[in-house]
Design an enzyme around this catalytic site. Structure first.
Site, PDB file in Angstrom:
ATOM      1  CB  ILE A  78      -0.825   0.014   1.231  1.00  0.00           C
ATOM      2  CG1 ILE A  78      -1.920  -1.223   1.145  1.00  0.00           C
ATOM      3  CG2 ILE A  78      -1.800   1.348   1.148  1.00  0.00           C
ATOM      4  CD1 ILE A  78      -2.668  -1.299  -0.045  1.00  0.00           C
ATOM      5  CE  LYS A  91     -10.979  -2.475   6.974  1.00  0.00           C
ATOM      6  NZ  LYS A  91     -11.250  -3.456   5.649  1.00  0.00           N
TER       7      LYS A  91
END
EC number: 1.1.1.3
Length: 338
Positions: free
Chosen positions: A14, A217
């Site tokens: 990422i 999350k």
């Protein structure tokens, strides 16, 4: 023209995508904001690279040029950064390296764009307090749904409403596995093996399949959007590893789709959060959220219900969410050129 120096910690897949996009967008930042954005430092777990003049793609890709040991506090204390992108591996139990990087950057009055979930899931409130005191940004779109809009939707677009509930599919891996099981009437093990073969699931998929990724999350979203103090390890949580072939056959016969859903519900003056395996019939908006796709459904008092579907799991989607946060830092904290 003002310089904006960027550093990236946890420089893996990422992080490399973030650097690539930042360098590609340098002309945009110059034209839109009159900022000269440069990547001046990156580091992984064992080595790093710093150059105040800026690093190009060739140098970033030359691992032989990295300095061993230039990581952790040595990196943070040396890199002349205005903005830090943090993308270290997730450790929601201790916060891992990400917690140290974020904390140190905020103390040095560096704006932070967090992609790693663990530190935020563990210590969002305290980190947010430090950011406020230091008058710097702490952004987290990449950690709270990646390409799927979650936190911005709640904090900005629906800020004038009372939100009664949020339900979200935020873990692409579990949705791929469940979709494969239902499409092919196969076992969890078979669907997991296929997802691993395609590079979607990790060799140790338990963070996803046991519901921890969704829990992290949803905790981040709940704590950031509603000011709660949800603790991931105390959150009611289901996973998908216990789903059997018999379950699949029964659900197919009943024309329902299993979805691993993170849920936030208004309870009096506060909010509760959980992770549930929900069965969605044809009338449910999550029924057709297939494969890598994600989704969020929000119920409000004044604007009704909202459903957003998309933001499928991929590295560029996560990097794009982080770059959106970067745009917000530039737009919010500096005056753009109209």
């Amino acid at each position: 023209m003002r310089r904006i120096n960027v550093a990236i910690t946890g420089f893996g897949g990422i992080g490399r995508k973030v650097a690539e996009l930042l360098l590609d967008r340098q002309p945009h930042y110059r034209a839109r904001y009159q900022f000269d954005v440069r990547v001046v430092g990156v580091c992984g777990s064992s080595a790093g690279l710093i150059d105040e003049a800026g690093l190009d793609k060739a140098r970033l890709g030359n691992r032989a040029a990295y300095t061993k040991g230039l990581t952790g506090s040595a990196f943070v204390e040396s890199v002349p950064a205005d903005v830090l992108f943090e993308s270290s591996p997730t450790d929601f139990r201790t916060g891992g390296a990400a917690l140290s990087y974020i904390s140190a950057a905020l103390q040095r009055r560096v704006h932070v764009i967090a992609i790693s979930k663990g530190a935020l899931a563990l210590a969002y409130t305290s980190l947010s307090d430090v950011a406020a005191r230091q008058k710097v940004a702490l952004k987290l779109s990449g950690a709270a749904g990646s390409a799927l809009p979650t936190i911005d939707l709640l904090q900005y677009n629906l800020a004038g409403c009372k939100i009664s509930s949020v339900a979200a599919i935020v873990t692409g891996t579990t949705n791929v596995i469940l979709s494969e099981m239902m499409d092919k009437e196969c076992s969890f093990g078979e669907a997991l093996s296929e997802a691993q073969h395609l590079g979607i699931a990790e060799s140790d998929p338990s963070l996803d399949t046991d519901g921890w990724d969704t829990a992290c999350k949803i905790a981040i979203v709940c704590n950031a959007a509603f000011g709660t103090a949800i603790k991931v390890q105390e959150m009611p949580r289901q996973g998908i590893s216990g789903v059997t072939l018999e379950d699949v056959r029964r659900w197919r016969a009943g024309n329902v789709m299993p979805r691993l859903v993170g849920v936030i519900e208004s309870v009096g003056a506060t909010y509760d959060a959980s992770v549930r395996l929900e069965l969605c019939d044809e009338t449910h908006p999550f029924f057709r959220v297939h494969g890598r796709n994600k989704a969020i459904r929000v119920s409000t008092d004044l604007m009704g219900d909202f459903v957003i579907v998309g933001g499928g799991s991929n590295p560029y989607g996560t990097a794009g969410a982080a770059l959106k946060d970067f745009e917000h830092v530039l737009r919010d904290l500096y005056r753009p050129v109209e």
